[in-house]
Motif scaffolding. Sequence first.
Motif, mmCIF file in Angstrom:
data_model
loop_
_atom_site.group_PDB
_atom_site.id
_atom_site.type_symbol
_atom_site.label_atom_id
_atom_site.label_comp_id
_atom_site.label_asym_id
_atom_site.label_seq_id
_atom_site.Cartn_x
_atom_site.Cartn_y
_atom_site.Cartn_z
ATOM 1 N N GLN A 185 8.504 8.391 4.651
ATOM 2 C CA GLN A 185 9.709 7.828 5.256
ATOM 3 C C GLN A 185 10.799 7.566 4.216
ATOM 4 O OE1 GLN A 185 8.451 4.293 7.316
ATOM 5 N NE2 GLN A 185 7.426 5.413 8.954
ATOM 6 N N PHE A 186 10.451 7.626 2.922
ATOM 7 C CA PHE A 186 11.394 7.297 1.861
ATOM 8 C C PHE A 186 12.242 8.495 1.440
ATOM 9 C CE2 PHE A 186 8.715 3.806 2.026
ATOM 10 C CZ PHE A 186 9.013 2.815 1.109
ATOM 11 N N ALA A 187 12.016 9.642 2.043
ATOM 12 C CA ALA A 187 12.731 10.854 1.651
ATOM 13 C C ALA A 187 14.220 10.716 1.934
ATOM 14 C CB ALA A 187 12.162 12.053 2.407
ATOM 15 N N LEU A 199 12.643 -0.198 -1.471
ATOM 16 C CA LEU A 199 13.326 0.409 -2.599
ATOM 17 C C LEU A 199 14.052 -0.630 -3.441
ATOM 18 C CD1 LEU A 199 14.765 3.616 -0.886
ATOM 19 C CD2 LEU A 199 12.862 3.487 -2.511
ATOM 20 N N THR A 200 14.616 -1.645 -2.789
ATOM 21 C CA THR A 200 15.303 -2.716 -3.512
ATOM 22 C C THR A 200 14.318 -3.517 -4.355
ATOM 23 O OG1 THR A 200 17.006 -2.893 -1.793
ATOM 24 C CG2 THR A 200 16.750 -4.774 -3.269
ATOM 25 N N VAL A 201 13.154 -3.852 -3.779
ATOM 26 C CA VAL A 201 12.133 -4.584 -4.536
ATOM 27 C C VAL A 201 11.680 -3.759 -5.737
ATOM 28 C CG1 VAL A 201 9.798 -5.551 -4.484
ATOM 29 C CG2 VAL A 201 11.330 -5.913 -2.543
ATOM 30 N N TYR A 214 2.679 0.762 -4.806
ATOM 31 C CA TYR A 214 2.926 0.834 -3.361
ATOM 32 C C TYR A 214 1.703 1.409 -2.659
ATOM 33 C CZ TYR A 214 5.411 1.712 1.035
ATOM 34 O OH TYR A 214 5.810 1.704 2.334
ATOM 35 N N VAL A 215 1.264 0.744 -1.589
ATOM 36 C CA VAL A 215 0.166 1.265 -0.778
ATOM 37 C C VAL A 215 0.653 1.404 0.658
ATOM 38 C CG1 VAL A 215 -1.630 0.252 -2.227
ATOM 39 C CG2 VAL A 215 -0.772 -1.037 -0.272
ATOM 40 N N GLU A 216 0.181 2.429 1.318
ATOM 41 C CA GLU A 216 0.557 2.646 2.705
ATOM 42 C C GLU A 216 -0.325 1.809 3.613
ATOM 43 O OE1 GLU A 216 0.586 6.794 3.603
ATOM 44 O OE2 GLU A 216 2.167 7.241 2.144
ATOM 45 N N ALA A 217 0.319 1.044 4.485
ATOM 46 C CA ALA A 217 -0.414 0.119 5.357
ATOM 47 C C ALA A 217 -0.848 0.763 6.660
ATOM 48 C CB ALA A 217 0.447 -1.110 5.657
#
Length: 350
Positions: A185-187, A199-201, A214-217
């Motif tokens: 989803q970050f593309a 992305l801000t964090v 980062y881990v996918e939930a």
Amino acid sequence: MVGMRDVAKQAGVSLSTVSLVVNNTGYVSDDMRAKVEAAMRELDYIPNELARNLYHNRTNTVGIIMPTIAHPFFATLTAALQREFASRGLKTLLCSTADTDTGESEYVGMLQRHMMDGIIMAAHTEHPADYWTAIRRPIVAFDRFLGAGVPTVHSDHEQGGRLVAQHLIRTGARHVVLAGGPRTQFADGTTFPTVRYHLTVERMLSEAGIACDYVEAGSVTDVTAHEAVARNIFERYSGVDAIVGADVVAAMALQEACRRGINVPRDLQIIAYDGTLITEIAGKRLTAVRQDFPALAAALANRMDDQIADEEASGRKPARTAKTDDADADESVIEEQVVPVAFIPGETTR
């Protein structure tokens, strides 16, 4: 059964006058209106709502499409929307795409057949943007971009990311794990504004020299899988001292930390992102970035009101492009309304 003809006879007026009073259209003198209303009371006349709605080409019903109401975030948002629309005299028709076999296509068909006045779209969709823009009836998106001209409402996820990162930097975090949706989803060109929070964090922690993984939930429709995600975080990242995730993941992480004898918040900080009831009943009161559900519901309802009003005023399908004074404005612009979030301290951060 009492009908408008009976009311007209009782009041001594024409049938058309009764129709104007019942449907609140056209001019009727105060004297005539008083006679009709008195006759309606005397005869205990109840207007036919279906017939009245057909007269106005309205159903006073808005469809709400959610991915699931098993997830506390979408359940909370659905409740807020139903309260908001009810306060405006509108009914809601719920479609939970993961919990039914029909999906959003059935609701879109109902909208096109004028069986409802508009749709709030809050579920993931496989349809391309031109599918939604071609419908050309009132649609408002939540937390996703459906296409040019379709307005969207979402929380200020960049603000949420800043609040999380600032707190972790201030409290001396060294290794943070973020849990969120699929990384795909970050593309570039993503249709999900929520990625702005992650992305801000990540950017702010990187600038501060703090490790961040980062881990996918997993899917929001599979709430039970979040327990395995929380357990996996501890098994993969032994040095983690801060976990950030949606309410359910954060609650599961807190419970897993307790099972492992990890002191929260001394040895591990946990920050939830959403601020539903889960943050109050997780075992400790979770520190959370709270999305303003009543404000989100009001913003969605306002955008829907605007869409319906534009359609009625123009007598044609609404253009639904971003409002601008520039006649040559780019019609590809997506109108966004951003709702502020708040950082709510709890018992799971220092």
